[in-house]
Design an enzyme around this catalytic site. Structure first.
Site, PDB file in Angstrom:
ATOM      1  N   THR A  98     -17.032   8.398   4.101  1.00  0.00           N
ATOM      2  CA  THR A  98     -16.774   7.193   5.098  1.00  0.00           C
ATOM      3  C   THR A  98     -18.197   6.439   5.170  1.00  0.00           C
ATOM      4  OG1 THR A  98     -16.027   6.790   7.366  1.00  0.00           O
ATOM      5  CG2 THR A  98     -17.102   8.927   7.077  1.00  0.00           C
ATOM      6  N   HIS A 151      -5.968   7.308  12.568  1.00  0.00           N
ATOM      7  CA  HIS A 151      -5.704   5.858  12.545  1.00  0.00           C
ATOM      8  C   HIS A 151      -4.349   5.859  12.097  1.00  0.00           C
ATOM      9  CE1 HIS A 151     -10.331   4.614  11.776  1.00  0.00           C
ATOM     10  NE2 HIS A 151      -9.803   4.955  12.906  1.00  0.00           N
ATOM     11  N   CYS A 173       8.592   2.438  16.560  1.00  0.00           N
ATOM     12  CA  CYS A 173       9.501   1.525  17.040  1.00  0.00           C
ATOM     13  C   CYS A 173       9.143   0.720  18.093  1.00  0.00           C
ATOM     14  CB  CYS A 173      10.805   2.048  17.327  1.00  0.00           C
ATOM     15  SG  CYS A 173      12.048   0.980  17.907  1.00  0.00           S
ATOM     16  N   ARG A 196       0.654  -1.068   0.051  1.00  0.00           N
ATOM     17  CA  ARG A 196       0.220   0.046  -0.025  1.00  0.00           C
ATOM     18  C   ARG A 196       0.957   1.090   0.169  1.00  0.00           C
ATOM     19  NH1 ARG A 196      -4.344  -0.325   4.593  1.00  0.00           N
ATOM     20  NH2 ARG A 196      -4.637   1.423   3.562  1.00  0.00           N
TER      21      ARG A 196
HETATM   22  N1  APR Z   1     -16.969   9.981  -3.250  1.00  0.00           N
HETATM   23  C1  APR Z   1     -17.296  10.238  -2.171  1.00  0.00           C
HETATM   24  N2  APR Z   1     -17.697   8.911  -1.454  1.00  0.00           N
HETATM   25  C2  APR Z   1     -17.033   7.684  -1.881  1.00  0.00           C
HETATM   26  C3  APR Z   1     -16.435   7.676  -3.145  1.00  0.00           C
HETATM   27  C4  APR Z   1     -16.346   9.018  -3.816  1.00  0.00           C
HETATM   28  N3  APR Z   1     -15.854   8.796  -5.036  1.00  0.00           N
HETATM   29  N4  APR Z   1     -16.118   6.242  -3.371  1.00  0.00           N
HETATM   30  C5  APR Z   1     -16.521   5.684  -2.067  1.00  0.00           C
HETATM   31  N5  APR Z   1     -17.071   6.362  -1.297  1.00  0.00           N
HETATM   32  C6  APR Z   1     -17.871   5.960  -0.164  1.00  0.00           C
HETATM   33  C7  APR Z   1     -18.462   4.854  -0.083  1.00  0.00           C
HETATM   34  O1  APR Z   1     -19.846   4.849  -0.265  1.00  0.00           O
HETATM   35  C8  APR Z   1     -18.489   4.632   1.385  1.00  0.00           C
HETATM   36  O2  APR Z   1     -19.342   5.034   2.084  1.00  0.00           O
HETATM   37  O3  APR Z   1     -16.874   6.144   0.952  1.00  0.00           O
HETATM   38  C9  APR Z   1     -16.949   5.137   2.111  1.00  0.00           C
HETATM   39  C10 APR Z   1     -15.867   4.260   2.206  1.00  0.00           C
HETATM   40  O4  APR Z   1     -16.317   3.360   3.405  1.00  0.00           O
HETATM   41  P1  APR Z   1     -14.996   2.328   3.739  1.00  0.00           P
HETATM   42  O5  APR Z   1     -14.651   1.638   2.595  1.00  0.00           O
HETATM   43  O6  APR Z   1     -15.508   1.838   5.015  1.00  0.00           O
HETATM   44  O7  APR Z   1     -14.037   3.491   4.451  1.00  0.00           O
HETATM   45  P2  APR Z   1     -14.097   4.300   5.973  1.00  0.00           P
HETATM   46  O8  APR Z   1     -15.204   4.566   6.056  1.00  0.00           O
HETATM   47  O9  APR Z   1     -12.819   5.203   5.569  1.00  0.00           O
HETATM   48  O10 APR Z   1     -13.317   3.138   6.583  1.00  0.00           O
HETATM   49  C11 APR Z   1     -13.046   3.206   8.127  1.00  0.00           C
HETATM   50  O11 APR Z   1     -12.075   1.248   8.504  1.00  0.00           O
HETATM   51  O12 APR Z   1     -10.817  -0.592   7.885  1.00  0.00           O
HETATM   52  C12 APR Z   1     -10.943   0.687   8.683  1.00  0.00           C
HETATM   53  O13 APR Z   1      -9.272   1.846   9.527  1.00  0.00           O
HETATM   54  C13 APR Z   1      -9.903   1.445   8.198  1.00  0.00           C
HETATM   55  O14 APR Z   1      -9.733   4.022   8.391  1.00  0.00           O
HETATM   56  C14 APR Z   1     -10.562   2.756   8.211  1.00  0.00           C
HETATM   57  C15 APR Z   1     -12.029   2.480   8.717  1.00  0.00           C
HETATM   58 ZN    ZN Z   2      13.730   2.484  18.282  1.00  0.00          ZN
END
Ligand code: APR
Ligand code: ZN
Length: 240
Positions: free
Chosen positions: A181, A113, A121, A61
């Site tokens: 999110t 996060h 470390c 990543r």
């Molecule tokens: N524009 C706006 N929103 C979008 C787009 C876009 N182009 N593409 C996807 N999304 C939205 C999706 O609809 C979804 O609601 O972004 C959101 C992504 O959700 P997740 O994949 O669950 O990501 P996130 O909410 O950041 O996850 C939270 O979970 O796995 C852990 O630590 C990780 O920080 C992460 C946390």
């Molecule tokens: Zn160290």
């Protein structure tokens, strides 16, 4: 959306804001958790069990994030503009571990996060910039210990960073904005309720309505690169 210009704004971002920059989200159809089990790569137990697998996951990543074709998009840039031009207090809290907000110019930023481009470390607790692969022999720049560096990323079951500062900002803001999110992972998923309880207006800017969409007084839905700049323009022109 009307907001007095002396009022504070808190913005929360998630993986969706970086999607149009070419970075994967977690829970979309093609998301990261559809390809690898989070229990295998994103918990302290996973790192204990198989550090090489976890390091490989984050190395891949990190290389992806540093690829030449990856950069901030119009949504990141709009949030940096909002921070710069909003007359009242501003704080951006991101769940993302990429550095696209920084590259867009955001400064008042908390990575709750952690950060993919930092290493932590286990021997001395020191943090250091990390732009190349971490492995069993990588020495810590602070104490020299080998193989004691992990990604400075908050795993499931660990405490996110700067929570006190975040809750203090949520308790005193006039507007809480959540964008990109799914609102499924706590404590971030609870921020809208927290802000609302303290009397803030709440807005969700997302591709689609998230699980806690009902907590928001305003909802704007579509790609972040379209709806975030438009919302920022509205806020800045309407600042009364
Ligand atoms: N524009 C706006 N929103 C979008 C787009 C876009 N182009 N593409 C996807 N999304 C939205 C999706 O609809 C979804 O609601 O972004 C959101 C992504 O959700 P997740 O994949 O669950 O990501 P996130 O909410 O950041 O996850 C939270 O979970 O796995 C852990 O630590 C990780 O920080 C992460 C946390
Ligand atoms: Zn160290």
């Amino acid at each position: 959306m009307e907001l007095a210009s002396r009022q504070a704004i808190v913005v929360l971002t998630g993986a969706g804001i970086s999607k149009e920059s070419g970075l994967e989200t977690f829970r979309d159809e093609d998301g990261i958790w559809s390809k690898v089990k989070l229990e295998d790569v994103a918990t302290p137990e996973a790192f204990q069990r198989d550090p090489a697998l976890v390091q490989a996951f984050y190395n891949q990543r990190r290389r992806g994030l540093l690829a030449a074709d990856i950069g901030p998009n119009a949504a990141h840039t709009a949030l940096a503009r909002l921070e710069r031009d909003w007359p009242g207090p501003f704080l951006l809290v991101t769940q993302n571990i990429d550095d696209l907000h920084e590259r867009a110019g955001s400064k008042k930023l908390i990575h709750m996060h952690g950060e993919l481009l930092k290493a932590l470390c286990l021997a001395c607790g020191g943090k250091s910039p990390c732009r190349s692969d971490l492995g069993a022999a990588t020495p810590c720049p602070h104490c020299g210990s080998e193989g004691q560096l992990r990604p400075d990323v908050v795993w499931f079951g660990e405490m996110p960073y700067q929570m006190e500062r975040i809750y203090e900002a949520l308790g005193t803001c006039g507007l809480f904005v959540s964008t990109g999110t799914s609102g499924t992972v706590y404590p971030a998923a609870g921020f809208a309720g927290e802000a609302r309880q303290c009397g803030a207006q709440t807005a969700e800017l997302n591709l689609e309505r998230s699980g806690n969409g009902a907590l928001f007084s305003e909802g704007r839905y579509g790609p972040a690169t379209q709806i975030v700049p438009a919302f920022v323009d509205e806020l800045l022109s309407g600042a009364v």
